[in-house]
Design a protein around this motif. Structure first.
Motif, PDB file in Angstrom:
ATOM      1  N   ALA A 272       0.827  -1.209   0.000  1.00 33.12           N
ATOM      2  CA  ALA A 272       0.000   0.000   0.000  1.00 33.12           C
ATOM      3  C   ALA A 272       0.862   1.261   0.000  1.00 33.12           C
ATOM      4  O   ALA A 272       0.511   2.265  -0.636  1.00 33.12           O
ATOM      5  N   GLY A 273       1.985   1.226   0.704  1.00 28.74           N
ATOM      6  CA  GLY A 273       2.878   2.383   0.726  1.00 28.74           C
ATOM      7  C   GLY A 273       3.449   2.684  -0.643  1.00 28.74           C
ATOM      8  O   GLY A 273       3.566   3.863  -1.036  1.00 28.74           O
ATOM      9  N   GLU A 274       3.781   1.623  -1.391  1.00 28.28           N
ATOM     10  CA  GLU A 274       4.321   1.832  -2.730  1.00 28.28           C
ATOM     11  C   GLU A 274       3.249   2.388  -3.670  1.00 28.28           C
ATOM     12  O   GLU A 274       3.542   3.223  -4.535  1.00 28.28           O
ATOM     13  N   VAL A 275       2.009   1.935  -3.495  1.00 26.48           N
ATOM     14  CA  VAL A 275       0.919   2.464  -4.309  1.00 26.48           C
ATOM     15  C   VAL A 275       0.718   3.953  -4.016  1.00 26.48           C
ATOM     16  O   VAL A 275       0.564   4.771  -4.939  1.00 26.48           O
ATOM     17  N   ASP A 276       0.737   4.316  -2.733  1.00 26.01           N
ATOM     18  CA  ASP A 276       0.586   5.730  -2.357  1.00 26.01           C
ATOM     19  C   ASP A 276       1.699   6.575  -2.968  1.00 26.01           C
ATOM     20  O   ASP A 276       1.455   7.656  -3.517  1.00 26.01           O
ATOM     21  N   GLU A 277       2.914   6.080  -2.866  1.00 23.58           N
ATOM     22  CA  GLU A 277       4.051   6.842  -3.376  1.00 23.58           C
ATOM     23  C   GLU A 277       3.992   6.960  -4.895  1.00 23.58           C
ATOM     24  O   GLU A 277       4.307   8.020  -5.455  1.00 23.58           O
TER      25      GLU A 277
END
Length: 470
Positions: A363-368
């Motif tokens: 999820a963090g990579e998607v946000d970034e």
């Protein structure tokens, strides 16, 4: 004041630039010392100190701190850290060393007398004598600084300066002395400034030019500080160059540089260079919250200097501006080039057998990645002036084509395939729809959301053109 009102006040103060916060602190401290409107001033000061110091603990009231009282006129010009400063700025880190030198050998008798006067004032509980005591020591400090920074026949100036502090402190010493010596002139000029300058118009330039026509403000040491006060009120600080153009009666850089106000161009260039460095640092750290605002400021500043000044490519100012543009372009281009690869890694439709059980998208990579796509979109707005036009337009076009096709393919994959990997496919679809929201807008993202829901229930998806079938 209620808790809600106090929170609103603190939220408003937090939005102000650090230099504006410092200016407010200085004015309210002076109001308290004069006994004017102490209730409001104390409340605002309390909130400002919490913001600046980052804590609710108040170790010592500022009016009880001799060093802070001495250097109070410098507050609007102080910068944090030991980075290179421009004319009209002083490092906050230099002040403790200067205070220690003044107390030790620069003006020790006056320093002791100053601290004794403050102690007597605190004992009596009145602030009526603070201003006079502070001003007396400020003049003594300015004289001591002038003496040590002025070459004397037969004297060992370098050895004397070395006792003050390291090179950064020595560099700040003469500007500190100049400000302390000319407090009245700076205060008078500051009082004539409007609180806010949205557009630096001809009428405002003429008015401020007349206010600057004071011999004590025209010195090479002091003029940058007066110009800095103007820049703090400008919505676009780069517009300070308009004052230099007006004074030179020409936009030719040679004529502008020949006037004392040519320093205004150097101030604008330095601030743009510093902002470009901050942008580069934020990008490296993956912090994109302020990138849009930074890019707009840089774009407007670069365009303003290029259009309002006749700069030669081989001149000092021309080379500085070219270096700033190249620095911005380099920082942006490397990050822009990385975005398509990150999108493909998240949305690539691997065969079912290659997806392990329980696989998930980070999820963090998607946000970034969503933030990076938005970053590319913002760059597209300011691409021409920042020398990234070609790479930005190409990358944005590639992202639109890839995300559109990948989203449709991922939605289609929900209609069949192994049920064990359907959860992972749904995560990919959700990520793709989020990217669509950035690239195509909310309406298209909503359309693809309904298509994904229909695919899961076995219904047919409407096309992007609004048809009811494939």
């Amino acid at each position: 004041m209620s808790q809600t009102s106090t929170e609103r006040l603190r939220e408003y103060l937090a939005q102000l630039p650090p230099q504006s916060q410092a200016l407010l602190m200085r004015e309210f401290e002076r109001a308290i010392e004069r006994g004017e409107d102490t209730t409001v001033a104390t409340l605002v000061l309390e909130q400002l100190r919490k913001l600046v110091r980052g804590t609710d603990d108040e170790a010592r009231p500022r009016t009880d701190d001799p060093a802070r009282l001495l250097f109070r006129p410098l507050e609007p010009f102080l910068v944090e850290g030991n980075a290179p400063v421009r004319p009209g700025q002083v490092r906050r880190a230099s002040l403790p060393s200067v205070w220690q030198w003044l107390s030790r050998e620069g003006a020790p008798e006056q320093a002791r007398e100053f601290e004794a006067a403050l102690a007597r004032i605190r004992e009596t509980g009145t602030a009526s004598g603070v201003e006079a005591a502070v001003r007396k020591f400020q003049l003594a400090a300015a004289e001591a600084i002038l003496k040590i920074t002025t070459p004397a026949p037969g004297g060992d100036k370098q050895r004397a300066l070395a006792r003050v502090g390291p090179p950064n402190v020595i560099e700040d010493l003469a500007p500190i002395g100049a400000v302390l010596h000319a407090i009245e002139a700076l205060d008078t000029f500051n009082g004539r400034l409007p609180s806010y300058l949205r557009m630096f118009s001809d009428a405002q330039i003429a008015s401020l030019g007349a206010a600057l026509n004071v011999p004590s403000l025209q010195t090479p040491q002091l003029l940058p500080f007066a110009l800095s006060l103007i820049m703090q009120r400008l919505t676009a600080p780069w517009q300070i160059i308009r004052l230099a153009v007006k004074m030179a009666a020409s936009d030719d850089e040679i004529r502008v540089a020949a006037t004392p106000y040519g320093i205004a161009v150097s101030l604008a260039l330095h601030d743009l260079y510093y902002l470009a460095g901050s942008l580069r640092t934020d990008i490296k750290r993956g912090q994109f919250n302020n990138v849009a605002e930074q890019l707009k400021t840089l774009h407007d500043g670069v365009r303003g200097l290029r259009t309002e000044l006749d700069l030669r490519n081989d001149s000092v100012w021309g080379k500085q501006l070219a270096s700033i543009r190249a620095d911005i372009s380099s920082a942006l281009q490397s990050e822009i080039d990385s975005v398509p690869g990150r999108v493909r890694r998240l949305l690539r439709q691997r065969p079912d057998k290659e997806i392990p059980a329980g696989a998930r998208l980070d999820a963090g990579e998607v946000d970034e990645t969503a933030a990076l796509i938005d970053f590319v979109a913002v760059c597209r707005t300011y691409a021409s002036e920042l020398a990234i036009n070609e790479v930005t337009l190409r990358t944005y076009s590639d992202l639109q084509q890839y995300v559109e096709h990948a989203t449709e393919a991922l939605v289609q994959s929900l209609r069949g395939g192994d049920a064990k990997v359907r959860g992972y496919r749904q995560m990919q679809v959700n990520a793709a729809i989020r990217f669509c929201d950035v690239l195509f807008g909310h309406d298209y993202a909503s359309l693809m959301t309904r298509a994904a829901e229909n695919a899961l229930t076995g219904e047919r998806k409407p096309s992007r053109a609004g048809e009811q079938g494939w």
